[in-house]
Design a protein around this motif. Structure first.
Motif, PDB file in Angstrom:
ATOM      1  N   VAL A  58     -10.000   2.306   0.632  1.00 48.91           N
ATOM      2  CA  VAL A  58     -11.472   2.249   0.514  1.00 48.91           C
ATOM      3  C   VAL A  58     -12.021   3.671   0.453  1.00 48.91           C
ATOM      4  O   VAL A  58     -12.853   4.015  -0.394  1.00 48.91           O
ATOM      5  N   GLU A 109       0.832  -1.199   0.000  1.00 44.10           N
ATOM      6  CA  GLU A 109       0.000   0.000   0.000  1.00 44.10           C
ATOM      7  C   GLU A 109       0.870   1.253   0.000  1.00 44.10           C
ATOM      8  O   GLU A 109       0.628   2.199  -0.762  1.00 44.10           O
ATOM      9  N   ASN A 134     -16.312  -6.919  -2.553  1.00 45.02           N
ATOM     10  CA  ASN A 134     -15.935  -7.362  -1.210  1.00 45.02           C
ATOM     11  C   ASN A 134     -14.448  -7.647  -1.091  1.00 45.02           C
ATOM     12  O   ASN A 134     -14.001  -8.315  -0.162  1.00 45.02           O
ATOM     13  N   ARG A 135     -13.699  -7.171  -2.103  1.00 48.59           N
ATOM     14  CA  ARG A 135     -12.248  -7.470  -2.081  1.00 48.59           C
ATOM     15  C   ARG A 135     -11.606  -6.761  -0.892  1.00 48.59           C
ATOM     16  O   ARG A 135     -12.022  -5.653  -0.520  1.00 48.59           O
ATOM     17  N   ARG A 136     -10.569  -7.380  -0.355  1.00 51.62           N
ATOM     18  CA  ARG A 136      -9.922  -6.842   0.838  1.00 51.62           C
ATOM     19  C   ARG A 136      -8.899  -5.787   0.429  1.00 51.62           C
ATOM     20  O   ARG A 136      -7.912  -6.096  -0.238  1.00 51.62           O
ATOM     21  N   ILE A 137      -9.143  -4.563   0.827  1.00 50.26           N
ATOM     22  CA  ILE A 137      -8.155  -3.496   0.593  1.00 50.26           C
ATOM     23  C   ILE A 137      -8.091  -2.639   1.854  1.00 50.26           C
ATOM     24  O   ILE A 137      -8.971  -2.733   2.715  1.00 50.26           O
ATOM     25  N   SER A 138      -7.041  -1.823   1.923  1.00 51.50           N
ATOM     26  CA  SER A 138      -6.826  -1.039   3.148  1.00 51.50           C
ATOM     27  C   SER A 138      -7.919   0.013   3.307  1.00 51.50           C
ATOM     28  O   SER A 138      -8.563   0.425   2.323  1.00 51.50           O
ATOM     29  N   ALA A 139      -8.124   0.443   4.514  1.00 46.71           N
ATOM     30  CA  ALA A 139      -9.184   1.401   4.822  1.00 46.71           C
ATOM     31  C   ALA A 139      -8.962   2.725   4.092  1.00 46.71           C
ATOM     32  O   ALA A 139      -9.895   3.346   3.586  1.00 46.71           O
ATOM     33  N   LEU A 191      -5.605  -3.922  -6.924  1.00 48.24           N
ATOM     34  CA  LEU A 191      -6.149  -5.287  -7.043  1.00 48.24           C
ATOM     35  C   LEU A 191      -5.216  -6.201  -7.838  1.00 48.24           C
ATOM     36  O   LEU A 191      -5.365  -7.409  -7.841  1.00 48.24           O
ATOM     37  N   ASN A 237     -18.788  -0.648  -6.032  1.00 55.52           N
ATOM     38  CA  ASN A 237     -19.141  -2.046  -5.771  1.00 55.52           C
ATOM     39  C   ASN A 237     -18.767  -2.939  -6.941  1.00 55.52           C
ATOM     40  O   ASN A 237     -18.356  -4.090  -6.754  1.00 55.52           O
TER      41      ASN A 237
END
Lengths: 171, 681
Positions: free
Chosen positions: B254, B122, B246-251, B217, B241
């Motif tokens: 987001v 990141e 629902n992919r996991r990424i840092s806050a 991603l 969306n």
């Protein structure tokens, strides 16, 4: 009647005005001669007899202008003039007048001069006409040439009354 | 006068712009762009310059009107525009527009958007990729330049390196033309590529958001989907969306993506917001009703629709059924009852009423009705009319394409003349004030497009709306004429090429001059005349004026091109001698190429007036001669009358003179006898 009157009115208006002065002059001359007759009777006799050819031509001349009569009359008078002078020089008597009229040579001069007048009447007008018409023909030739030149310089439309904008547009 | 060959340097470079040279022998296929091929180039006087040139030969109009803005952009993460101009390309003897850019220091980030990307941390992504590009966006916003071509395939960066990435060029094709739908906000993605037009800085932010998302991603999340499917998915789920899901990424990412990928432009982060984000300030995107769903669906052509945007797109694709649905009131009921949007229902009712109140015979009524309803349903969306789908800003470029291909020109004209852009602007909510100039511009265009005279019509609208567009006249396309100054030299080249049309004028040239040279309508009204002389005179006046102002002094090709057209002007003169003289002078002056002298020669009002006066005098003379001829002919035909009227009076006169002479002689004789008798006595 009324119709006749109205028909005549325009005709009278159209007719050329008559020379009143001419008639008056003629009558004045006649009166003058009549008054002078006792004093100039020999001269008057000589003149009246001498200008007989003119009187005859006046009767037979159909030309309204009486040009031929004027020509013959002038020459006739010119032929008579020496004898009138003679009469006046020798004494204005009826005897002298008759003497002059009885001389054949005098008649030769009087009638000969009238004949010259007649000759002029026969010869001069055709000669003059030929001359005039020849000139006219020559002029006509020049004018026709000028027309051709104008046409070649400005085109055939110069001979028409067509408006310019139509000529320019070639209509 | 022969025009010089294109300036070729000893190194084989062809000069263009102020000091750039393109090297036709050094193609750079790896750097080819949407708008054309890339070649090596250099800047004159700087042998070490590392430059590439993009030759705009792909048939798409470059963004010449943005050159000034782009030249002022100075940021290490944006390829620097060094120079631009028209170049004569010897291979096909055609003129093209070309740009000279700083050559990128790294290869393309990816060759195609579906290519997997290197997995990075990141911090690395933010530090080496996101922050420099945010700086680039801030710089673009500062200069007023909208890029519209931000995508991984147009970013030069060696993934993972500490060197800052560089945004590729965005000038060789019209804005948004080469941009995949994935990188465009929904409303622009729904437009045809050429109908997108120049967007806003928010569109660049959106494209950057998608690009960063792909890098985070490690791949294109919508890989394998075509543009239509991508748009539908974005509408259905929302861009965030659809891409992130629902992919996991840092806050922090987001938050960034929620800001950048907002489908509501009013809520989307701007470059300023991004700059604040880099400084640690946290912004919370607000909710938007862009993707609002109805309580129940509406059936249209066998499909269920829950949202207005896809419904509007479907209605535009099936006009007859859509018109029926609108007229029946079914749509109105659904909006009021299922969607609960009274404002939208009122807007729909208003456009329907306005169209009916226009009165008269409305051409393509159903198309217009459906288009207006689509605008009311989806105000931010494109204008959808008769198979076209375009943003108002894209009309200008669509018109260019239509003019070149002949496709959709009528439909585009109807969009303008029916004032659909004005309606579109009226339907906008927040951005309405900013769009007023656009509406005013198209109001003016609707007046121009109705005029059919030369210098007006759709052709003029094309040039009014496209500042940097070259003249699209079919015989000038290969010349790439961009200014009125270049028109005559280009026409001269066409004239000498031997493949020239009858007249050096058409609707495009007239419209081009009307706009680029700010010529009044009056200058072109005579050019529309059916009268050949008026047209030729107006053409000569126009071109002699151009030559007078811009040169060159000698245009023999155009002179000889115009010469036969000017013959009718010479025929206006009635004098044959003058006409012959003018014709000789016309040929001589045309060969010399002096259009001003040509104009003076055949269009001098004093000379025309003098000629007409002389003609009138000649006509009068002719008439007088004719009268005299008639008189003389009459005389010749009546010899007796001549004898009577001329001969006889002459005879009388002659007799009278002779008689006078004889009388005088008789008197003199008598006097002489009297004198001699006295002397004898």
């Amino acid at each position: 009647m009324a119709t006749a009157k109205t028909d005549k009115a325009p005709a009278a208006a159209a007719a050329p005005p008559k020379k009143k002065g001419g008639k008056i002059g003629f009558f004045l001359i006649v009166i003058l001669f009549a008054m002078a007759a006792p004093f100039i009777m020999p001269t008057l006799t000589l003149v009246l007899v001498g200008i007989m050819p003119t009187f005859i031509w006046l009767i037979i001349d159909t030309d309204p202008q009486k040009s031929s009569t004027a020509s013959i009359g002038a020459m006739n008078c010119a032929g008579l003039t020496p004898f009138i002078i003679d009469l006046w020089v020798k004494g204005q008597t009826m005897e002298n007048a008759v003497h002059i009229l009885r001389e054949p040579n005098n008649w030769l001069v009087i009638l000969g001069s009238a004949g010259i007048g007649q000759l002029i009447v026969f010869a001069v007008p055709p000669m003059m006409a030929s001359l005039t018409l020849n000139q006219a023909e020559a002029r006509l030739k020049i004018l026709r040439h000028n027309l051709e030149q104008l046409k070649s310089s400005w085109g055939p439309d110069v001979a028409t009354t067509k408006p310019l904008d139509k000529i320019i547009k070639g209509e | 006068m022969a025009f010089p060959d294109p300036k070729t340097s000893p190194a084989g470079g062809i000069a263009f712009g102020n000091r750039a040279e393109i090297l036709p022998g050094s193609p750079l296929p790896d750097l080819n762009s949407v708008g054309g091929a890339a070649y090596g180039a250099h800047i004159k006087g700087d042998a070490a310059s590392d430059v590439m040139a993009i030759l705009c030969n792909a048939g798409v109009m470059p963004r010449v009107d943005a050159v000034t803005s782009m030249r002022s952009v100075n940021h290490p993460s944006i390829l620097r525009l060094l120079d631009s101009g028209v170049v004569h390309w010897p291979q096909d003897d055609t003129h093209y527009y070309a740009f000279a850019f700083q050559r990128p220091t790294a290869p393309r980030m990816v060759q195609h958007i579906d290519q997997p990307m290197l997995s990075m941390s990141e911090d690395a992504i933010n530090h080496y990729f996101v922050f420099p590009l945010i700086g680039a966006l801030v710089e673009l916003a500062r200069t007023g330049m909208v890029h519209n071509a931000i995508r991984p395939t147009n970013i030069f960066w060696r993934m993972g390196s500490a060197t800052a990435p560089q945004l590729g060029e965005c000038m060789s094709a019209s804005a948004g033309f080469g941009q995949p739908a994935l990188f465009e906000p929904i409303e622009r993605a729904m437009s045809q590529p050429r109908g997108r037009g120049v967007g806003s800085h928010l569109d660049d932010c959106y494209a950057l958001g998608v690009t960063i998302a792909m890098l985070v991603l490690g791949q294109n999340p919508l890989q394998g989907l075509d543009d239509e499917a991508i748009v539908n998915m974005k509408i259905d789920k929302g861009t965030f969306n659809a891409l992130i899901g629902n992919r996991r990424i840092s806050a922090s990412h987001v938050e960034l993506f929620r800001g950048l990928l907002s489908d509501d432009a009013r809520q989307r982060w701007s470059p300023t917001d991004l700059e604040q984000w880099t400084h640690g300030r946290r912004l919370t995107p607000k909710n938007s009703d862009v993707g609002r769903r109805a309580a129940r669906h509406i059936d249209f052509e066998g499909k269920e629709y829950w949202q207005v945007r896809p419904l509007a797109a479907a209605m535009a694709a099936n006009v007859a059924a859509a018109a029926q649905m609108v007229e029946s009131g079914g749509l109105d009921k659904w909006i009021r009852r299922a969607l609960g949007d009274d404002d939208r229902a009122a807007a729909l009712e208003e456009v329907k009423t306005d169209l009916k109140e226009e009165g008269g015979k409305i051409t393509n009524y159903e198309d217009q009705l459906v288009t207006r309803c689509c605008i009311a349903l989806d105000p931010q969306g494109p204008i959808r009319y008769r198979g076209l789908s375009l943003m108002p800003a894209g009309i200008a470029d669509m018109l260019v394409d239509a003019s070149l291909t002949g496709n959709h020109l009528q439909a585009l004209s109807e969009i303008i003349s029916n004032k659909l852009v004005t309606l579109w602007v009226e339907m906008q909510k927040d951005a309405k004030v900013e769009l007023v100039p656009l509406a005013q511009q198209y109001e003016r265009m609707s007046g121009i497009i109705e005029k059919s005279s030369l210098g007006n019509g759709v052709e003029r609208v094309i040039y009014e709306l496209n500042d940097g567009l070259p003249c699209l006249s079919p015989f000038l396309r290969a010349q790439y004429v961009m200014t009125a100054k270049n028109l005559l030299p280009a026409l001269e080249r066409v004239a000498t090429s031997g493949n020239r049309p009858h007249e050096p004028m058409d609707r495009h040239i007239a419209a081009f001059l009307a706009v680029r040279d700010r010529r009044s309508d009056g200058a072109f009204s005579a050019l529309s005349s059916q009268d050949g002389t008026k047209r030729a005179s107006a053409l000569l006046t126009l071109y002699s004026g151009l030559q007078n102002r811009y040169g060159p002094d000698a245009l023999p090709g155009i002179g000889q091109w115009l010469s036969p057209l000017l013959e009718p002007l010479v025929h206006r003169f009635l004098g044959k001698a003058l006409r012959d003289k003018l014709q000789n002078l016309l040929r001589e002056t045309a060969t010399r190429g002096d259009l001003t002298a040509l104009s003076r020669l055949v269009d001098d009002p004093n000379r025309i007036e003098q000629d007409q006066q002389q003609f009138r005098a000649a006509r009068m003379l002719y008439l007088n001669i004719m009268k005299e001829i008639a008189h003389l002919e009459n005389k010749l035909a009546h010899r007796d009358a001549v004898i009577r009227n001329t001969g006889k009076p002459m005879a009388a006169s002659l007799s009278s003179y002779l008689a006078i002479v004889f009388v005088m002689l008789a008197i003199l004789r008598a006097i002489w006898q009297g004198i001699s008798g006295s002397l004898m006595g």
